[in-house]
Design a protein around this motif. Sequence first.
Motif, PDB file in Angstrom:
ATOM      1  N   UNK A  13       0.796  -1.222   0.000  1.00 52.95           N
ATOM      2  CA  UNK A  13       0.000   0.000   0.000  1.00 52.95           C
ATOM      3  C   UNK A  13       0.830   1.275   0.000  1.00 52.95           C
ATOM      4  N   UNK A  14       1.974   1.274   0.704  1.00 55.81           N
ATOM      5  CA  UNK A  14       2.767   2.502   0.744  1.00 55.81           C
ATOM      6  C   UNK A  14       3.455   2.763  -0.591  1.00 55.81           C
ATOM      7  N   UNK A  15       3.847   1.705  -1.290  1.00 54.40           N
ATOM      8  CA  UNK A  15       4.414   1.879  -2.626  1.00 54.40           C
ATOM      9  C   UNK A  15       3.365   2.452  -3.569  1.00 54.40           C
ATOM     10  N   UNK A  16       2.158   1.919  -3.488  1.00 50.23           N
ATOM     11  CA  UNK A  16       1.067   2.429  -4.312  1.00 50.23           C
ATOM     12  C   UNK A  16       0.719   3.854  -3.897  1.00 50.23           C
ATOM     13  N   UNK A  17       0.672   4.087  -2.582  1.00 44.18           N
ATOM     14  CA  UNK A  17       0.328   5.409  -2.083  1.00 44.18           C
ATOM     15  C   UNK A  17       1.320   6.482  -2.483  1.00 44.18           C
ATOM     16  N   UNK A  18       2.581   6.127  -2.567  1.00 39.09           N
ATOM     17  CA  UNK A  18       3.599   7.095  -2.990  1.00 39.09           C
ATOM     18  C   UNK A  18       3.327   7.585  -4.406  1.00 39.09           C
ATOM     19  N   UNK A  19       2.987   6.651  -5.297  1.00 40.79           N
ATOM     20  CA  UNK A  19       2.683   7.033  -6.679  1.00 40.79           C
ATOM     21  C   UNK A  19       1.362   7.807  -6.724  1.00 40.79           C
ATOM     22  N   UNK A  20       0.352   7.343  -5.973  1.00 42.14           N
ATOM     23  CA  UNK A  20      -0.939   8.028  -5.926  1.00 42.14           C
ATOM     24  C   UNK A  20      -0.771   9.493  -5.503  1.00 42.14           C
ATOM     25  N   UNK A  21       0.026   9.715  -4.457  1.00 40.64           N
ATOM     26  CA  UNK A  21       0.249  11.067  -3.954  1.00 40.64           C
ATOM     27  C   UNK A  21       0.858  11.945  -5.054  1.00 40.64           C
ATOM     28  N   UNK A  22       1.868  11.426  -5.729  1.00 42.09           N
ATOM     29  CA  UNK A  22       2.522  12.215  -6.778  1.00 42.09           C
ATOM     30  C   UNK A  22       1.578  12.515  -7.926  1.00 42.09           C
ATOM     31  N   UNK A  23       0.739  11.534  -8.272  1.00 42.38           N
ATOM     32  CA  UNK A  23      -0.214  11.736  -9.364  1.00 42.38           C
ATOM     33  C   UNK A  23      -1.210  12.828  -9.013  1.00 42.38           C
ATOM     34  N   UNK A  24      -1.795  12.756  -7.823  1.00 43.07           N
ATOM     35  CA  UNK A  24      -2.782  13.770  -7.440  1.00 43.07           C
ATOM     36  C   UNK A  24      -2.141  15.151  -7.372  1.00 43.07           C
ATOM     37  N   UNK A  25      -0.936  15.232  -6.818  1.00 44.86           N
ATOM     38  CA  UNK A  25      -0.250  16.525  -6.740  1.00 44.86           C
ATOM     39  C   UNK A  25       0.006  17.078  -8.137  1.00 44.86           C
ATOM     40  N   UNK A  26       0.483  16.247  -9.031  1.00 49.51           N
ATOM     41  CA  UNK A  26       0.789  16.709 -10.386  1.00 49.51           C
ATOM     42  C   UNK A  26      -0.466  17.190 -11.111  1.00 49.51           C
ATOM     43  N   UNK A  27      -1.579  16.495 -10.906  1.00 52.54           N
ATOM     44  CA  UNK A  27      -2.808  16.896 -11.587  1.00 52.54           C
ATOM     45  C   UNK A  27      -3.339  18.217 -11.036  1.00 52.54           C
ATOM     46  N   UNK A  28      -3.242  18.426  -9.731  1.00 52.18           N
ATOM     47  CA  UNK A  28      -3.619  19.731  -9.167  1.00 52.18           C
ATOM     48  C   UNK A  28      -2.715  20.835  -9.726  1.00 52.18           C
ATOM     49  N   UNK A  29      -1.418  20.575  -9.821  1.00 52.55           N
ATOM     50  CA  UNK A  29      -0.486  21.562 -10.379  1.00 52.55           C
ATOM     51  C   UNK A  29      -0.822  21.840 -11.841  1.00 52.55           C
ATOM     52  N   UNK A  30      -1.164  20.786 -12.592  1.00 46.37           N
ATOM     53  CA  UNK A  30      -1.497  20.971 -14.000  1.00 46.37           C
ATOM     54  C   UNK A  30      -2.724  21.866 -14.155  1.00 46.37           C
ATOM     55  N   UNK A  31      -3.714  21.682 -13.282  1.00 47.67           N
ATOM     56  CA  UNK A  31      -4.893  22.539 -13.312  1.00 47.67           C
ATOM     57  C   UNK A  31      -4.521  24.004 -13.128  1.00 47.67           C
ATOM     58  N   UNK A  32      -3.622  24.242 -12.203  1.00 46.68           N
ATOM     59  CA  UNK A  32      -3.332  25.613 -11.781  1.00 46.68           C
ATOM     60  C   UNK A  32      -2.347  26.321 -12.696  1.00 46.68           C
ATOM     61  N   UNK A  33      -1.477  25.576 -13.345  1.00 46.42           N
ATOM     62  CA  UNK A  33      -0.372  26.205 -14.076  1.00 46.42           C
ATOM     63  C   UNK A  33      -0.361  25.898 -15.572  1.00 46.42           C
ATOM     64  N   UNK A  34      -1.312  25.105 -16.041  1.00 43.50           N
ATOM     65  CA  UNK A  34      -1.247  24.640 -17.426  1.00 43.50           C
ATOM     66  C   UNK A  34      -1.463  25.701 -18.473  1.00 43.50           C
ATOM     67  N   UNK A  35      -2.105  26.822 -18.115  1.00 37.09           N
ATOM     68  CA  UNK A  35      -2.308  27.895 -19.083  1.00 37.09           C
ATOM     69  C   UNK A  35      -3.582  27.773 -19.889  1.00 37.09           C
ATOM     70  N   UNK A  36      -4.207  26.608 -19.881  1.00 35.62           N
ATOM     71  CA  UNK A  36      -5.483  26.431 -20.562  1.00 35.62           C
ATOM     72  C   UNK A  36      -6.301  25.401 -19.789  1.00 35.62           C
ATOM     73  N   UNK A  37      -7.619  25.437 -19.955  1.00 37.42           N
ATOM     74  CA  UNK A  37      -8.462  24.532 -19.176  1.00 37.42           C
ATOM     75  C   UNK A  37      -8.189  23.065 -19.515  1.00 37.42           C
ATOM     76  N   UNK A  38      -8.194  22.229 -18.493  1.00 34.43           N
ATOM     77  CA  UNK A  38      -8.033  20.786 -18.675  1.00 34.43           C
ATOM     78  C   UNK A  38      -9.150  20.084 -17.909  1.00 34.43           C
ATOM     79  N   UNK A  39      -9.478  18.881 -18.370  1.00 32.03           N
ATOM     80  CA  UNK A  39     -10.503  18.064 -17.729  1.00 32.03           C
ATOM     81  C   UNK A  39      -9.866  16.725 -17.386  1.00 32.03           C
ATOM     82  N   UNK A  40      -9.778  16.459 -16.103  1.00 32.45           N
ATOM     83  CA  UNK A  40      -8.954  15.365 -15.618  1.00 32.45           C
ATOM     84  C   UNK A  40      -9.807  14.308 -14.934  1.00 32.45           C
ATOM     85  N   UNK A  41      -9.899  13.140 -15.559  1.00 29.51           N
ATOM     86  CA  UNK A  41     -10.584  11.987 -14.993  1.00 29.51           C
ATOM     87  C   UNK A  41      -9.607  10.843 -14.840  1.00 29.51           C
ATOM     88  N   UNK A  42     -10.112   9.608 -14.815  1.00 25.83           N
ATOM     89  CA  UNK A  42      -9.174   8.521 -14.559  1.00 25.83           C
ATOM     90  C   UNK A  42      -8.258   8.185 -15.739  1.00 25.83           C
TER      91      UNK A  42
END
Length: 320
Positions: free
Chosen positions: A276-305
Amino acid sequence: MSTSPEKPTEKPAERPYILHMFTATPQMSPFDVNMAADAGYQVIVPYCNVEAAMVANLTQDAIFSRGPKGVSRTGIFIGGRDVMLAADMLDAARKAMVPPFEVSVFADPSGSYTTAAALVALVERHLAKAYGMELGGKRVLILGGTGAVGRVAAAMAASLGADVSIASHGGQARAARVSDEINARFRIPTKGVSTATPAETRDALGEAEIVFATALAGVQVVSAQDLAHARHLLIAADVNAVPPEGIAGVNVVNNGKPITGLANATGAAAPIGIGALAIGNVKYQVEHRLFIRMRTGGKPVYLGFPEAFDEARAVAAGLD
């Protein structure tokens, strides 16, 4: 005659980054609120008990008040527990946009999109690394598969060509109903299997090459005795971080280590575990990156699975 000094011209204050968080449940997940703050959102507003029919109006209230420049610093997050409802809400928010009044939207109900993405991406990586194989064609058993993470993992694995069985301790009818829902929604083939009894669990394990454990935290779905019946097992992955282990022998920190005392039918090296911690480490990075992409991408994005899975693959590739 004296004159007063000229006042310096004041620069307009920068607009804050605002995140509107919609959930159909009575409260928003504190985990997601923390993640949004750590990704740079300054004003975070949860909206609870949101129904799908309310999303369009809430979205348009969010976009029209800030002007075309302000919307670039505005985002919408969709949480909750129902993966199908979250997908519907994401679609509703997207359809409510009126360009140039358009903001980014990210759906991740109960963290299921990012957790499932991390789970499948890590299994895919270790399958290639340890065995030189792809997930396509592999027999995948998802224990606790009727829950949020299990449903999304099923959709991801089946989309890659895996032969996916969605298991339920509630019996065959429950498993078949969820399988039918997933198949109809995502146009993929899965099947439901019952693991209501130890005998049914062991029969299902006997056919599986890949096992995902996505049941409730603190629930062991596979004992050591059960796991001995997994004759064809290559990889066992468990998202449960709360003792006891969801799959006996798969420690939370495992990230591709052999499962002690277990050998597969071919006599090759023991099957490997992903905890679970190995999976959680990747999950954390993915969620963080997607939030950053929303905020800094320069254009609207729609992020699902699907977008979460693409990001998880990139994170997993960087672990080598």
